[in-house]
Motif scaffolding. Sequence first.
Motif, PDB file in Angstrom:
ATOM      1  N   ARG A   2       6.576   3.292   3.550  1.00 59.83           N
ATOM      2  CA  ARG A   2       6.999   2.113   3.693  1.00 59.83           C
ATOM      3  C   ARG A   2       8.610   2.174   3.439  1.00 59.83           C
ATOM      4  N   LYS A  18      -1.049  -1.125   1.150  1.00 60.79           N
ATOM      5  CA  LYS A  18      -0.820  -1.178  -0.246  1.00 60.79           C
ATOM      6  C   LYS A  18       0.567  -0.506  -0.557  1.00 60.79           C
ATOM      7  N   GLU A  45       7.576   4.311  -1.057  1.00 60.75           N
ATOM      8  CA  GLU A  45       6.278   5.007  -1.349  1.00 60.75           C
ATOM      9  C   GLU A  45       5.899   5.521   0.132  1.00 60.75           C
ATOM     10  N   ASP A 105      12.463   0.723   3.100  1.00 56.62           N
ATOM     11  CA  ASP A 105      13.326  -0.092   2.224  1.00 56.62           C
ATOM     12  C   ASP A 105      12.986  -1.604   2.727  1.00 56.62           C
ATOM     13  N   GLY A 148      10.535  -2.712   4.400  1.00 58.72           N
ATOM     14  CA  GLY A 148       9.415  -3.334   4.316  1.00 58.72           C
ATOM     15  C   GLY A 148       8.413  -2.706   5.446  1.00 58.72           C
ATOM     16  N   LYS A 184       4.255   0.356  -1.366  1.00 61.25           N
ATOM     17  CA  LYS A 184       5.466  -0.330  -1.910  1.00 61.25           C
ATOM     18  C   LYS A 184       6.666   0.448  -1.227  1.00 61.25           C
ATOM     19  N   PRO A 185       8.070  -0.356  -1.124  1.00 60.28           N
ATOM     20  CA  PRO A 185       9.108   0.399  -0.383  1.00 60.28           C
ATOM     21  C   PRO A 185       9.218   1.466  -1.220  1.00 60.28           C
TER      22      PRO A 185
END
Length: 409
Positions: free
Chosen positions: A31, A12, A17, A33, A35, A14-15
């Motif tokens: 995560r 869940k 986080e 950048d 992905g 996000k880049p």
Amino acid sequence: MIGKINTTSVEKLKPGERIADKEVRGFLARRLDSGAISYAYRYRVKGTNEQRLISLGIHGTITAEQARTFAKKRAGEVADGKDPKGEREESRTQAKLEKLTEANTVGAILDKFEARYSSKLRSGDQIKSSFERHVRPRIGAKSIYDLKRRDVVEMLDAIEDGSGAVMADRVLAHVRKAFNWWMVQDEEFKSPIVRGMARTKPKELARKRILADDEIRDIWSALDLMTEPACYPAYVRTLLLTMTRRNEAADIHASEIDGDVWVIPASRYKNKQDHAIPLSTAAKALLPEGKAFLFSTTGGKKAFSGFSKAKAELDRLIAKARKAAGKPAMPRWTLHDLRRTGRTLMARAGIPEDHAERAMGHTIQGVRGTYDRFAYLEEKRRAFDALASTVALILDPPADNVVTIGARR
């Protein structure tokens, strides 16, 4: 944020986080950048305020539960006062240094020299053998950057004590060539070999031996008894009748024969010039028929090269015959002595010095050597015919006129 790291929670993210595990302190997931999700463990080095982050792996290549297990293991190491990342980096550095050191040992450099240079030479097997027997056991494991003159000197001392000064100088020559070759590849390396390391002087090694008439007869008789290798008797006799060097005769190829003239190409002649030899009838008769290498134990596929074993058998037969005849043992002789003997026999036959020197393939020095390009083929033909006639007279002398080389004319 803080929470339990598991597959659901990390997927869940996000880049940019990240999540810190609430159960295993220091266990993180982030995560990137790109992905990808990276697992890591953060800890403080014992006794310092320094914090370190050690990677545990990428989600997908390992699971969240596997990453948790790795984090717990790292946490246990930290609790024991260890520094997991520091020890890993030190281990990698050490491995890199060991690999670097191994790649730059004398043995590794010799491997490269053999593969890239000496393996292409006819003497490649001899060079490799000298490295295996004398160099690798003594200095092969040393780094070329740590190698000292003293190491080379001690190696040569050991070779001289065990195998003689001549062998020490042969090994020195091979190693010098390998090190000089490597200096071209590696500007950081400087060869520890310097002038003055040789154990002999060229003048001291210069041989003057020529074979007496009875010795020539004994060699010819012993050759009649040799059956293996089959090409050897004709090969040895060719050496005398053509006054050629060992490898020049051994490598004779059918393509080098044009009628009764043998032309040794510049590529394999010592002075790097073509050398034409008008073959006497006796010399021509010695050459076997064939379309490849004429002196061969492989049906012409490869040139004859079993010099040491064949020479030892010839010497054994000569010694046996001389002992049976009540004659003293024949002094040590080499195949190259045949070349010197042939030159002496030409002089004995009255061949002018210039013609005899040209027949040997020697370069005429000075202005004459530079501007006189006349082939002298007929003069050389008379010289080789005279040599063959003299040898024939030695082998079957008149009963009341046996003359030995060196006797007064």
